[in-house]
Design a protein around this motif. Structure first.
Motif, short mmCIF file in Angstrom:
data_model
loop_
_atom_site.label_atom_id
_atom_site.label_comp_id
_atom_site.label_asym_id
_atom_site.label_seq_id
_atom_site.Cartn_x
_atom_site.Cartn_y
_atom_site.Cartn_z
N ARG A 126 0.83 -1.20 0.00
CA ARG A 126 0.00 0.00 0.00
C ARG A 126 0.87 1.25 0.00
NH1 ARG A 126 -5.32 1.40 1.74
NH2 ARG A 126 -5.67 -0.77 2.36
N LEU A 127 0.55 2.17 -0.90
CA LEU A 127 1.15 3.51 -0.87
C LEU A 127 0.07 4.45 -0.34
CD1 LEU A 127 2.60 1.98 -3.44
CD2 LEU A 127 3.49 4.26 -3.86
N SER A 128 0.36 5.11 0.77
CA SER A 128 -0.67 5.90 1.45
C SER A 128 -0.50 7.39 1.21
CB SER A 128 -0.61 5.62 2.96
OG SER A 128 -0.84 4.25 3.23
N LYS A 129 -1.65 8.07 1.23
CA LYS A 129 -1.71 9.54 1.16
C LYS A 129 -0.93 10.11 -0.02
CE LYS A 129 -2.66 10.12 6.09
NZ LYS A 129 -4.11 10.12 5.79
N ILE A 130 -1.22 9.59 -1.20
CA ILE A 130 -0.66 10.14 -2.43
C ILE A 130 -1.40 11.43 -2.76
CG2 ILE A 130 -0.35 9.74 -4.91
CD1 ILE A 130 -0.35 6.72 -4.24
N GLU A 131 -0.68 12.48 -3.10
CA GLU A 131 -1.26 13.77 -3.49
C GLU A 131 -1.10 13.94 -4.99
OE1 GLU A 131 -2.64 15.97 -1.39
OE2 GLU A 131 -2.02 15.26 0.60
N LEU A 132 -2.21 14.29 -5.66
CA LEU A 132 -2.19 14.47 -7.11
C LEU A 132 -2.84 15.81 -7.45
CD1 LEU A 132 -1.48 12.79 -9.72
CD2 LEU A 132 -3.89 12.13 -9.77
N PRO A 133 -2.12 16.74 -8.12
CA PRO A 133 -2.67 18.06 -8.42
C PRO A 133 -3.59 18.07 -9.64
CG PRO A 133 -0.44 17.95 -9.22
CD PRO A 133 -0.71 16.63 -8.53
N LEU A 134 -4.40 17.03 -9.78
CA LEU A 134 -5.39 16.91 -10.84
C LEU A 134 -6.71 16.53 -10.19
CD1 LEU A 134 -3.31 14.78 -13.37
CD2 LEU A 134 -3.67 17.24 -13.48
N MET A 135 -7.80 17.03 -10.70
CA MET A 135 -9.10 16.76 -10.12
C MET A 135 -9.77 15.55 -10.79
SD MET A 135 -10.12 18.64 -7.62
CE MET A 135 -9.93 20.23 -6.79
N GLY A 136 -10.58 14.83 -10.01
CA GLY A 136 -11.39 13.75 -10.55
C GLY A 136 -10.98 12.39 -10.05
N GLU A 137 -11.99 11.60 -9.66
CA GLU A 137 -11.70 10.25 -9.17
C GLU A 137 -11.03 9.40 -10.25
OE1 GLU A 137 -14.17 6.54 -7.13
OE2 GLU A 137 -14.94 8.60 -6.99
N HIS A 138 -11.37 9.67 -11.52
CA HIS A 138 -10.75 8.90 -12.60
C HIS A 138 -9.24 9.07 -12.63
CE1 HIS A 138 -11.18 12.89 -14.35
NE2 HIS A 138 -10.34 12.55 -15.31
N GLN A 139 -8.75 10.23 -12.16
CA GLN A 139 -7.30 10.44 -12.15
C GLN A 139 -6.62 9.55 -11.10
OE1 GLN A 139 -5.75 11.73 -14.43
NE2 GLN A 139 -6.71 13.57 -15.27
N THR A 140 -7.32 9.25 -10.01
CA THR A 140 -6.74 8.33 -9.02
C THR A 140 -6.66 6.92 -9.60
OG1 THR A 140 -8.84 7.69 -7.93
CG2 THR A 140 -7.80 9.74 -7.20
N GLN A 141 -7.62 6.55 -10.43
CA GLN A 141 -7.58 5.25 -11.10
C GLN A 141 -6.46 5.22 -12.13
OE1 GLN A 141 -11.53 4.52 -12.58
NE2 GLN A 141 -12.47 4.69 -10.55
N ASN A 142 -6.27 6.35 -12.83
CA ASN A 142 -5.15 6.44 -13.77
C ASN A 142 -3.83 6.26 -13.04
OD1 ASN A 142 -6.87 6.97 -15.92
ND2 ASN A 142 -6.63 9.18 -15.81
N ALA A 143 -3.71 6.88 -11.87
CA ALA A 143 -2.48 6.77 -11.08
C ALA A 143 -2.25 5.33 -10.63
CB ALA A 143 -2.55 7.71 -9.88
N ALA A 144 -3.33 4.63 -10.24
CA ALA A 144 -3.19 3.24 -9.82
C ALA A 144 -2.69 2.38 -10.98
CB ALA A 144 -4.52 2.72 -9.29
N LEU A 145 -3.22 2.62 -12.18
CA LEU A 145 -2.73 1.92 -13.37
C LEU A 145 -1.23 2.15 -13.55
CD1 LEU A 145 -5.45 2.57 -16.11
CD2 LEU A 145 -4.47 0.34 -15.60
N ALA A 146 -0.83 3.42 -13.49
CA ALA A 146 0.57 3.78 -13.72
C ALA A 146 1.48 3.16 -12.66
CB ALA A 146 0.71 5.31 -13.71
N ILE A 147 1.06 3.22 -11.41
CA ILE A 147 1.89 2.69 -10.32
C ILE A 147 2.05 1.19 -10.45
CG2 ILE A 147 1.95 2.30 -7.81
CD1 ILE A 147 0.69 5.10 -7.52
N SER A 148 1.00 0.49 -10.86
CA SER A 148 1.10 -0.95 -11.05
C SER A 148 2.14 -1.30 -12.11
CB SER A 148 -0.27 -1.52 -11.45
OG SER A 148 -0.23 -2.92 -11.54
N VAL A 149 2.16 -0.55 -13.21
CA VAL A 149 3.16 -0.76 -14.26
C VAL A 149 4.57 -0.50 -13.72
CG1 VAL A 149 3.98 -0.01 -16.53
CG2 VAL A 149 1.52 -0.12 -16.07
#
Length: 402
Positions: free
Chosen positions: A213-236
């Motif tokens: 688990r990576l906790s409390k990631i901060e992303l300067p982009l709005m939208g829940e879909h961006q958190t899913q995009n980040a999860a995709l990227a981190i998995s890769v």
């Protein structure tokens, strides 16, 4: 959906460990934005040099095409990117595909990893009229060289098509919600805060499945879909790290990279006071993220300035936004290749949406933001470029006047 965001996130995180080439499209203000190495775009001089070097090759391809065949500019762009990345001796390259995959030249690049984001109805003229037809086309990003495929949330029928192609070509599937996902998602004044949970479905030596688990990631982009995009990227990224036998903890590097990521026109906060948000939204399928953001940060009614060409889904976007709109202004970008007409107002009225027309986007933005009311700017990428230039100019002018 979200291909560019995911490609950019993968590149930004990987370049803390590797020299990374990134090819995306479209661009916002400068064509050279499409080809980058470690975040730096190719120079005009290098771009011109490589075009000149490959001119004969490109000409041969064009000449060999049949009378009714089309040579995609994405293929030419890919040749240039591959040449440039080879010259720069990159360790890893990330390519964003174009409209589809079956006939997209980018798919011809040999690749060990493939990412398939959420598939929705888009480019129906080229890819098909149904989700299943589009999924069949896009599933061809999985090739005989692909070892692992990372897949966002999909409908069951779409997932079945992707799963079948992966199995036929011997590629392993990693699926959002099963192998990785964003958790504890929060909206903040600066973007999103969330955790990413990675599950290793391969059994370890003790016969157990591992979790990270990576906790409390901060992303300067709005939208829940961006958190899913980040999860995709981190998995890769985590799999590439494992592939390179890197046992170090890169959690801090991942969090720092994502906290400073810049991706213009993707739920981008232009101003917090007054609130101004910019998004390259041109169809109804992309509207929900904008709506979720408006609601999550407590805005009941906002002003919309929308610049979507006549041949795109401006009706769908305006109808989706209408319940949350204090007022709607339809305008146009400065790109002469796109057609925007005042006829949009009549068509919207016939569809039950009240809107006004302003042929000058600068005037529309000025009028809609001067009273301090929250404003959302939506439109094609050329409009995003116009808006970015407008606010840079406005800030400079204000500084000079002060």
């Amino acid at each position: 959906k979200g291909k560019g965001s995911v490609a950019n996130m993968i590149s930004e995180v990987l370049r803390t460990r590797f020299k990374v080439g990134l090819m995306t499209s479209p661009h916002i203000a400068d064509f050279c934005e499409r080809i980058r190495v470690n975040g730096e775009q190719i120079s005009d001089a290098d771009f011109i040099r490589l075009v000149s070097k490959d001119a004969d090759l490109i000409g041969t391809i064009v000449e060999s095409a049949g009378q009714d065949e089309y040579v995609s500019p994405m293929g030419i762009q890919t040749i240039l990117a591959l040449d440039y990345f080879a010259e720069c001796r990159t360790d890893i390259n990330v390519f964003e595909c174009g409209k589809g995959a079956r006939s997209d030249d980018v798919t011809n690049v040999i690749h060990q990893y493939a990412v398939i984001n959420s598939i929705f109805l888009e480019h129906t003229r080229e890819l098909g009229d149904t989700l299943e037809e589009i999924a069949e086309d896009k599933s061809h990003v999985i090739t005989e060289d692909t070892r692992v495929v990372y897949v966002a949330e999909q409908s069951p029928s779409v997932m079945g098509i992707i799963r079948k192609r992966a199995e036929n070509l011997g590629a392993r599937l990693k699926i959002y919600g099963r192998d990785f996902e964003a958790k504890n998602i929060e909206y903040t004044s600066k973007g999103m805060r969330f955790d990413v949970l990675l599950r290793d479905t391969e059994l370890n030596e003790d016969g157990l499945e591992g979790e990270y688990r990576l906790s409390k990631i901060e992303l300067p982009l709005m939208g829940e879909h961006q958190t899913q995009n980040a999860a995709l990227a981190i998995s890769v990224v985590m799999d590439i790290k494992k592939e390179n036998k890197d046992n170090s903890d890169i959690a801090d590097s991942i969090k720092d990279s994502l906290a400073h990521i810049n991706w213009p026109g993707r739920m981008e906060i232009i101003s917090s006071s007054p609130f101004v948000m910019l998004d390259a939204c041109i169809n109804r399928s992309s509207c929900q993220g904008v709506i979720d953001t408006i609601k999550s940060i407590g805005l009941e009614r906002v002003s919309f300035v929308i610049a979507i060409p006549d041949d795109k889904d401006y009706v769908g976007v305006a109808k989706m936004m209408s319940p949350y709109a204090e007022r709607i202004c339809m305008t146009k970008s400065t790109n002469p290749h796109y057609v925007f007409t005042k006829n949009q107002i009549r068509v919207l009225s016939e569809n039950g949406v009240n809107a006004e027309w302003c042929s000058d986007y600068r005037e529309a933005i000025r009028i809609y933001t001067e009273d301090g009311s929250p404003t959302v700017l939506l439109g094609t990428t050329s409009f995003v470029a116009d808006v970015k230039g407008y606010f840079v100019t406005s800030i400079t002018r204000a500084a000079v006047e002060y």
